[in-house]
Design an enzyme around this catalytic site. Structure first.
Site, short mmCIF file in Angstrom:
data_model
loop_
_atom_site.label_atom_id
_atom_site.label_comp_id
_atom_site.label_asym_id
_atom_site.label_seq_id
_atom_site.Cartn_x
_atom_site.Cartn_y
_atom_site.Cartn_z
CB CYS A 22 51.39 17.10 64.78
SG CYS A 22 49.64 17.33 64.45
CG ASN A 35 46.77 13.75 63.89
OD1 ASN A 35 47.47 13.95 64.88
ND2 ASN A 35 46.93 14.41 62.76
CG HIS A 63 52.38 12.91 63.41
ND1 HIS A 63 51.75 12.94 64.62
CD2 HIS A 63 51.62 13.68 62.57
CE1 HIS A 63 50.66 13.67 64.53
NE2 HIS A 63 50.56 14.13 63.30
#
Ligand code: UT7
Length: 330
Positions: free
Chosen positions: A114, A287, A257
């Site tokens: 990520c 996500n 994020h």
């Protein structure tokens, strides 16, 4: 010599196909109430059958090049951040370069999970220092829904597919934003690599016709990851602000994020950033790993949340563990 790193264009794309929380509650023992209250996620975009990470990456890349006023032939480097590549080999970067028609470029994938966008900005900055004429296309393209276990409610509700791309040069012509600073790190002291894993690599042995085992899919120790994410993203944001002599009040927009609304709120509180300066779109995408921050930047811009002159602070956290932060000046 300090070579500037300018974002000349930003493009984003998510597949049109949607999966809502109610849809998921027909697959596993979950509910819209649980997912929304624990994560903030309401829907995620998922690839159509036959669609690939490179396909959505190409769409985002074309949009970034168009905004930059650049042609595929102008690109010298294609860097793809992905933990869900089309194949182990060849790289998704080579596939994207081919689909775009870039010609002869240096193309490679890297995986920082990520944190891919932060790592990619850092790589681009280094490449531009060595080669100031370079034109770098950084693409974050992820197909997480191809690696979640649709029988595991603790993970399958969290992820979505998406892509974001930026075109970067040292030349500031019509630049959208300038990279002021970037910091990236990983957990090299404690072995935290098992907290988030996706199998399918060469550590496991497969034979033709053999059924795929559990290790093939994404596994995450969510509660443990949550604690590290909050602590590490807050700490690295404090570091990058301090070394740029910026106070939190000077941050016009915080783009963290997008994994979980509770993580975003906790990091915002640790940094003392007012909620109206925090951007979230996790409700719409879930996500999307490395694509999450560029997708959020794109949405923030489209919603008029970023004005010329703004300081934007971004931060990411992911498997590895890896984390990072970057400052952009629009
Ligand atoms: O991008 C990489 C970084 N990743 C992240 O940042 C993710 C970090 N972690 C998280 O976001 C959260 O830990 C989760 C959203 C994954 C989980 O939230 P949580 O509040 O930590 O829940 P939990 O794992 O402690 O589970 C609480 C309960 C459990 O039931 P019991 O044992 O209390 O009876 C789970 O079995 O919730 C249950 N549960 C669910 N219930 C309904 C877990 N998933 C679900 C679900 N629907 N989808």
């Amino acid at each position: 010599m300090n070579i500037p790193c300018h974002i000349r264009g930003l493009g984003v794309h998510a597949p049109e196909r949607l999966l809502t929380n109610d849809d998921l509650s027909t697959l596993v023992d979950t509910s819209d109430e649980w997912i929304t209250s624990r994560t903030g996620i309401r829907q995620r975009h998922i690839l159509h059958d036959g669609e690939t990470a490179s396909d959505i990456g190409v769409t985002a890349a074309r949009r970034a090049l168009t905004e930059a006023g650049l042609e595929p032939g102008d690109v010298t480097h294609v860097l793809v951040a992905t933990c869900t590549p089309d194949k182990l080999c060849p790289s998704t970067a080579c596939i994207i370069a081919h689909k775009l028609g870039c010609g002869q470029v240096m193309a490679f994938d890297f995986s920082a999970a990520c944190s891919g966008f932060m790592y990619g900005l850092s790589l681009a900055q280094s490449l531009l220092s060595a080669q100031p004429d370079a034109c770098i296309l950084l693409v974050c393209a992820e197909a997480l829904t191809r690696r979640v276990n649709w029988q595991d409610r603790s993970t399958c509700v969290l992820f979505g597919d998406g892509a974001g791309a930026v075109a970067l040069t040292a030349n500031s012509d019509n630049a959208v934003a300038t990279l002021q600073d970037v910091l990236c790190t990983s957990s090299s002291v404690d072995n935290l690599a098992d907290l988030i894993t996706i199998g399918g690599g060469t550590a496991e042995e497969y034979a033709p016709g053999q059924p795929i085992g559990e290790e093939f899919f994404l596994h995450m120790q969510g509660r443990e990851v949550f604690k590290h994410a909050v602590r590490d993203m807050a700490a690295i944001c404090k570091d990058i602000l301090a070394r740029n002599n910026l106070s939190v009040e000077q941050v016009d927009l915080f783009v963290p994020h997008q994994a979980n609304l509770r993580i975003i709120e906790a990091v915002g509180q640790r940094l003392n950033i007012r909620p109206e300066h925090v951007f979230t779109n996790v409700e719409s995408y879930g996500n999307t790993s490395s694509a999450s921050v560029p997708l959020a930047l794109g949405d923030a811009r489209a919603q008029g949340r970023i004005r010329p002159g703004d300081h934007v602070l971004m931060t990411t956290f992911g498997a590895g563990l890896t984390w990072g932060a970057a400052l952009l000046r629009f």
